[in-house]
Design a protein around this motif. Structure first.
Motif, mmCIF file in Angstrom:
data_model
loop_
_atom_site.group_PDB
_atom_site.id
_atom_site.type_symbol
_atom_site.label_atom_id
_atom_site.label_comp_id
_atom_site.label_asym_id
_atom_site.label_seq_id
_atom_site.Cartn_x
_atom_site.Cartn_y
_atom_site.Cartn_z
ATOM 1 N N GLU A 198 0.848 -1.180 0.000
ATOM 2 C CA GLU A 198 0.000 0.000 0.000
ATOM 3 C C GLU A 198 0.891 1.240 0.000
ATOM 4 O OE1 GLU A 198 -4.018 1.442 2.352
ATOM 5 O OE2 GLU A 198 -2.424 0.450 3.475
ATOM 6 N N PRO A 199 0.569 2.245 -0.822
ATOM 7 C CA PRO A 199 1.438 3.433 -0.880
ATOM 8 C C PRO A 199 1.404 4.225 0.415
ATOM 9 C CG PRO A 199 -0.553 3.779 -2.159
ATOM 10 C CD PRO A 199 -0.562 2.334 -1.750
ATOM 11 N N ALA A 200 2.352 5.164 0.541
ATOM 12 C CA ALA A 200 2.454 5.998 1.737
ATOM 13 C C ALA A 200 1.186 6.808 1.957
ATOM 14 C CB ALA A 200 3.666 6.924 1.614
ATOM 15 N N PHE A 201 0.951 7.235 3.194
ATOM 16 C CA PHE A 201 -0.293 7.887 3.570
ATOM 17 C C PHE A 201 -0.577 9.119 2.715
ATOM 18 C CE2 PHE A 201 -2.634 11.006 6.061
ATOM 19 C CZ PHE A 201 -3.748 10.270 6.458
ATOM 20 N N GLU A 202 0.453 9.954 2.465
ATOM 21 C CA GLU A 202 0.204 11.205 1.758
ATOM 22 C C GLU A 202 -0.125 11.009 0.288
ATOM 23 O OE1 GLU A 202 4.710 11.111 2.696
ATOM 24 O OE2 GLU A 202 2.839 10.316 3.517
ATOM 25 N N ASP A 206 -7.843 8.068 -0.931
ATOM 26 C CA ASP A 206 -8.851 8.272 0.106
ATOM 27 C C ASP A 206 -8.300 7.749 1.431
ATOM 28 O OD1 ASP A 206 -11.085 8.753 1.575
ATOM 29 O OD2 ASP A 206 -12.250 7.070 0.767
ATOM 30 N N PRO A 207 -7.600 8.603 2.215
ATOM 31 C CA PRO A 207 -6.991 8.131 3.468
ATOM 32 C C PRO A 207 -7.964 8.011 4.634
ATOM 33 C CG PRO A 207 -6.536 10.447 3.145
ATOM 34 C CD PRO A 207 -7.300 9.997 1.930
ATOM 35 N N ALA A 208 -9.239 8.319 4.430
ATOM 36 C CA ALA A 208 -10.200 8.239 5.527
ATOM 37 C C ALA A 208 -10.265 6.816 6.064
ATOM 38 C CB ALA A 208 -11.576 8.686 5.044
ATOM 39 N N GLY A 209 -10.324 6.709 7.387
ATOM 40 C CA GLY A 209 -10.397 5.414 8.032
ATOM 41 C C GLY A 209 -9.041 4.824 8.388
ATOM 42 N N ARG A 250 -11.268 10.530 14.381
ATOM 43 C CA ARG A 250 -12.126 9.739 15.259
ATOM 44 C C ARG A 250 -11.241 8.986 16.250
ATOM 45 N NH1 ARG A 250 -13.827 6.734 11.769
ATOM 46 N NH2 ARG A 250 -12.919 4.688 12.268
ATOM 47 N N LEU A 251 -11.702 8.930 17.486
ATOM 48 C CA LEU A 251 -10.938 8.250 18.530
ATOM 49 C C LEU A 251 -11.542 6.885 18.810
ATOM 50 C CD1 LEU A 251 -10.391 11.219 21.027
ATOM 51 C CD2 LEU A 251 -8.946 10.492 19.112
ATOM 52 N N GLU A 252 -10.713 5.876 18.767
ATOM 53 C CA GLU A 252 -11.122 4.516 19.101
ATOM 54 C C GLU A 252 -10.288 4.037 20.277
ATOM 55 O OE1 GLU A 252 -10.688 2.176 15.600
ATOM 56 O OE2 GLU A 252 -12.363 3.146 14.531
ATOM 57 N N ASN A 265 -10.417 11.045 9.639
ATOM 58 C CA ASN A 265 -11.800 11.056 9.158
ATOM 59 C C ASN A 265 -12.002 11.952 7.949
ATOM 60 O OD1 ASN A 265 -13.226 9.197 10.578
ATOM 61 N ND2 ASN A 265 -14.567 10.644 11.622
ATOM 62 N N GLY A 266 -11.060 12.813 7.663
ATOM 63 C CA GLY A 266 -11.191 13.701 6.513
ATOM 64 C C GLY A 266 -11.019 15.150 6.896
ATOM 65 N N ARG A 267 -11.203 16.018 5.914
ATOM 66 C CA ARG A 267 -11.043 17.443 6.137
ATOM 67 C C ARG A 267 -12.261 18.041 6.848
ATOM 68 N NH1 ARG A 267 -6.966 19.964 3.382
ATOM 69 N NH2 ARG A 267 -5.823 18.683 1.862
ATOM 70 N N VAL A 268 -12.018 19.123 7.566
ATOM 71 C CA VAL A 268 -13.101 19.851 8.224
ATOM 72 C C VAL A 268 -13.759 20.776 7.209
ATOM 73 C CG1 VAL A 268 -13.672 21.519 10.024
ATOM 74 C CG2 VAL A 268 -11.966 19.738 10.469
ATOM 75 N N ARG A 269 -15.076 20.674 7.061
ATOM 76 C CA ARG A 269 -15.818 21.537 6.140
ATOM 77 C C ARG A 269 -16.195 22.824 6.856
ATOM 78 N NH1 ARG A 269 -14.249 19.116 1.651
ATOM 79 N NH2 ARG A 269 -14.676 16.860 1.712
ATOM 80 N N LYS A 270 -15.561 23.904 6.465
ATOM 81 C CA LYS A 270 -15.827 25.179 7.121
ATOM 82 C C LYS A 270 -17.001 25.879 6.444
ATOM 83 C CE LYS A 270 -11.095 25.840 8.651
ATOM 84 N NZ LYS A 270 -9.905 26.733 8.666
#
Length: 278
Positions: A198-202, A206-209, A250-252, A265-270
């Motif tokens: 799997e490629p690096a995070f950046e 879709d890095p969500a989750g 998200r905290l688990e 979880n993704g970007r914050v929608r302002k």
């Protein structure tokens, strides 16, 4: 000089327990608990403790030669490195040639805080001309500096090319945590038998989750809302989320192992901004 572990007063010690009898067996005869002792300063023992016994210096010899052209100092060390320092110097006959020879040996043997120690100095001719002490000291310093540079130049440099191998990697599948970011990294893992990468995070589409941090620090524990110690009362109902102003996480909680996982979880929608410009 007697050694013991405890003393009741600074002068007039009382023996509580005597140590290291095997070192000073004769000094321990006749000593009993309660015997009054008087401590003497052992100058010889103090001098031994002050010596730099672990210091190691490089042994060198210095050959002094004087002729009509000037002076040549030849330095040879214990590793067979050789250097020469020459200086054109006009001189007058010495009033006491024998003393001048002794003075040359004395001054050239003083290496101070350098890494060298002089084991022998030869003087040629036996009756050299007059040389000021300051000149001798300056020549010695320059000769030793030049010899140090010669040793560094002769220092062996070991080079080795990387040996390519195909030792099997312990895992056949790697997640983004392996930080595989470019073709060189992929080729490396592929050569070592990794089948799925799997490629690096950046670089994830879709890095969500994805869990971006696992830590023993727990927000529930910090806020006295630990599920293991607070009983049935749960003042912080899940899901719990945090954000840094740009991204939300998200905290688990893995209470059995006392771990907290931070999940992207993704970007914050302002508010007030159109989609795709946040």
């Amino acid at each position: 000089m007697c050694f013991f572990t405890q003393a009741k007063t600074l002068v007039g010690f009382r023996v509580e327990r005597v140590l290291e009898q095997r070192i000073y067996p004769n000094a321990m005869k006749g000593l009993r608990v309660g015997t009054r002792l008087f401590r003497n300063h052992d100058h010889a023992f103090s001098r031994v403790l002050k010596k730099a016994s672990a210091q190691r210096k490089i042994s060198i010899t210095i050959d002094f030669k004087q002729d009509a052209d000037g002076i040549c100092l030849t330095v040879v060390d214990e590793d067979a490195h050789r250097s020469q320092f020459k200086q054109h110097l006009a001189f007058d006959p010495a009033k006491h040639p024998d003393r001048m020879g002794e003075q040359i040996v004395t001054q050239l043997s003083r290496t101070g805080d350098t890494p060298y120690t002089v084991t022998r100095v030869t003087v040629e001719p036996a009756a050299p001309g007059f040389i000021p002490i300051g000149t001798l000291n300056a020549m010695r310093r320059e000769a030793l500096d030049q010899h140090t540079r010669a040793r560094l130049q002769a220092l062996p440099v070991w080079t080795a090319a990387p040996a390519t191998n195909a030792v099997p990697y312990p895992e056949k599948e790697l997640t983004f945590t392996a930080n595989i970011l470019n073709a060189h990294a992929r080729a490396f893992y592929r050569r070592h038998g990794v089948r799925r990468m799997e490629p690096a995070f950046e670089t994830l589409a879709d890095p969500a989750g994805k869990t971006v941090m696992t830590t023993r620090y727990c927000i529930r524990h910090q806020l006295d809302a630990c599920l293991k110690t607070s009983g049935k009362d749960n003042p912080l109902p899940e899901p719990l989320q945090i954000d840094d102003g740009r991204h939300r996480y998200r905290l688990e909680f893995d209470c059995q192992r006392c771990r907290m996982h931070v999940v992207f979880n993704g970007r914050v929608r302002k508010p007030g901004r159109r989609h795709g410009r946040d």
